[in-house]
Motif scaffolding. Structure first.
Motif, PDB file in Angstrom:
ATOM      1  N   SER A   1       1.335  -1.177  -0.088  1.00 16.45           N
ATOM      2  CA  SER A   1      -0.055  -0.044  -0.315  1.00 16.45           C
ATOM      3  C   SER A   1       1.120   1.143   0.202  1.00 16.45           C
TER       4      SER A   1
ATOM      5  N   THR B   1      -8.917  -5.847  -0.700  1.00 15.20           N
ATOM      6  CA  THR B   1      -7.758  -4.925  -1.636  1.00 15.20           C
ATOM      7  C   THR B   1      -6.676  -6.532  -1.849  1.00 15.20           C
ATOM      8  N   GLY B   2      -6.303  -6.991  -0.421  1.00 16.15           N
ATOM      9  CA  GLY B   2      -5.474  -7.993  -0.363  1.00 16.15           C
ATOM     10  C   GLY B   2      -5.527  -9.054  -1.334  1.00 16.15           C
TER      11      GLY B   2
ATOM     12  N   VAL C   1      -3.616  -1.416  -3.438  1.00 17.97           N
ATOM     13  CA  VAL C   1      -4.097  -2.270  -1.966  1.00 17.97           C
ATOM     14  C   VAL C   1      -4.771  -1.100  -0.877  1.00 17.97           C
TER      15      VAL C   1
END
Length: 380
Positions: free
Chosen positions: A86, A233-234, A246
């Motif tokens: 991220s 998102t991961g 992410v």
């Protein structure tokens, strides 16, 4: 069609971006309903503390941070969150952006009377002022990220960033790992357990907070929603054909991306952030309708409108410059143990406190004096 590692993908599969948009929609429905139903509001927490010496909503915000941090760190250790990818933990430590952007965002938030998250919640309840703020904030944020005002950010703020590539990232665990020679994953797990426990202890020290189940529930829900966003998102975003960024809950750039998506539907791609924005508005609307709180509200006069326009503009520019808002940096960023998150959050609090005192007194000098007095008071 084959991918590295022998994975295959058929033409009739649902696009990853669309699946993440669905995840964002679900998270948005939950947090939108929570904000409307249990009174969770990050700016409201600051306002209660500064003007009424009431820390219940501030402690609810702290509980959300603690829950999110513990859950996200455990998810990352398990391999689900992938927070190392991220932007919160990138090697570029934008300390100047966190401070300047945070101050501007906080002051703008005081001018509007809420943050980006609160704007969407208000919009869902029928507040016409929120529509104006949403449009200005979204466009200002998008211009700062990818447009003309981004030139100013790139020329003045970004060059001041520190390159922490030697540490592997700008996380607190990166820094401590390099200093102590201990494996970063072990430090992350330790911090992900100890820091939240300290925060939870502080939250429940207050008898008033312990007697406020609504605020406790709100903190728990928002914290878990942030962890769910990183998990979605991961895990879902780890598509070798269509990798996604992410991220988790944040309300600065996504409103702008939503506006652009609606304007360029045929040539745009929906994603987690767009789904989050739509879901938050929808969740707030459904809750407001159930509670019979739907009502149209407009500006009282031109002066109020000017204040909202200025605040929305500052929130858009400041939020992107600081890489997040009261939720984006204040909860999602804090959960990753990013070095920039507490810096941005502290600046947002300072900017908001100054803005509140300025609105009350009408004087810059008196606002500074009141801010100095607040800084000397103990925060129990």
């Amino acid at each position: 069609m084959s991918a590295p590692g022998g994975q295959t993908r058929t033409m009739d599969e649902i696009p990853t971006s669309l699946m993440l948009a669905g995840c964002g929609l679900g998270a948005g429905l939950v947090v939108g309903a929570a904000a409307r139903g249990v009174r969770f509001c990050t700016f409201g927490a600051i306002e209660d503390w500064i003007l009424a010496d009431d820390t219940r909503r501030m402690r609810s915000w702290g509980l959300a941070m603690a829950v999110a941090m513990m859950a996200v760190q455990f998810l990352d250790a398990w391999g689900g969150a992938r927070i190392g990818e991220s932007f919160y933990l990138s090697a570029s430590f934008g300390w100047a952006g966190a401070i300047v952007g945070g101050l501007l965002f906080g002051f703008g938030m005081a001018m509007v009377g809420t943050c980006g998250y609160g704007t969407l919640v208000r919009l869902g309840g029928g507040d016409l002022r929120a529509i104006v703020v949403f449009l200005v904030l979204g466009l200002s944020a998008y211009m700062t990220a990818r447009g003309i005002t981004g030139v100013l950010r790139e020329a003045v703020i970004d060059p001041l960033s520190l390159n922490l590539e030697k540490l592997g990232g700008q996380g607190l665990s990166h820094l401590l790992s390099a200093a102590l020679g201990i494996e970063r994953s072990s430090i992350s797990m330790g911090l992900g357990l100890v820091v939240p426990l300290v925060m939870v202890r502080w939250c429940f020290q207050s008898a008033a907070f312990r007697a406020a189940p609504r605020d406790i529930f709100g903190g728990l829900i928002i914290g878990l929603a942030v962890a769910a966003g990183f998990a979605a998102t991961g895990i879902v975003g780890a598509d070798p054909f269509d990798p996604q960024r992410v991220e988790s809950l944040t309300y600065v750039l996504p409103p702008g991306e939503t506006i652009i998506y609606l304007l360029t539907f045929s040539g745009a791609t929906i994603d987690f952030g767009v789904g989050l924005v739509i879901g938050t508005i929808a969740g707030a609307f459904l809750t407001a309708a159930a509670k019979r709180e739907l009502r149209l509200e407009a500006f009282d006069d031109a002066r109020e409108m000017r204040r909202h326009l200025l605040g929305a503009l500052l929130m858009g520019f400041g939020g992107v410059t600081a890489l997040g808002c009261t939720v984006g940096q204040g909860i999602s960023g804090i959960a990753t143990l990013s070095l920039s998150a507490p810096l941005a959050l502290g600046s947002i609090l300072l900017g908001a406190a100054f803005g509140l005192h300025y609105l009350v007194s009408g004087s810059v000098r008196e606002a500074f004096s009141a801010l100095h007095a607040v800084g000397r008071e103990p925060f129990n």
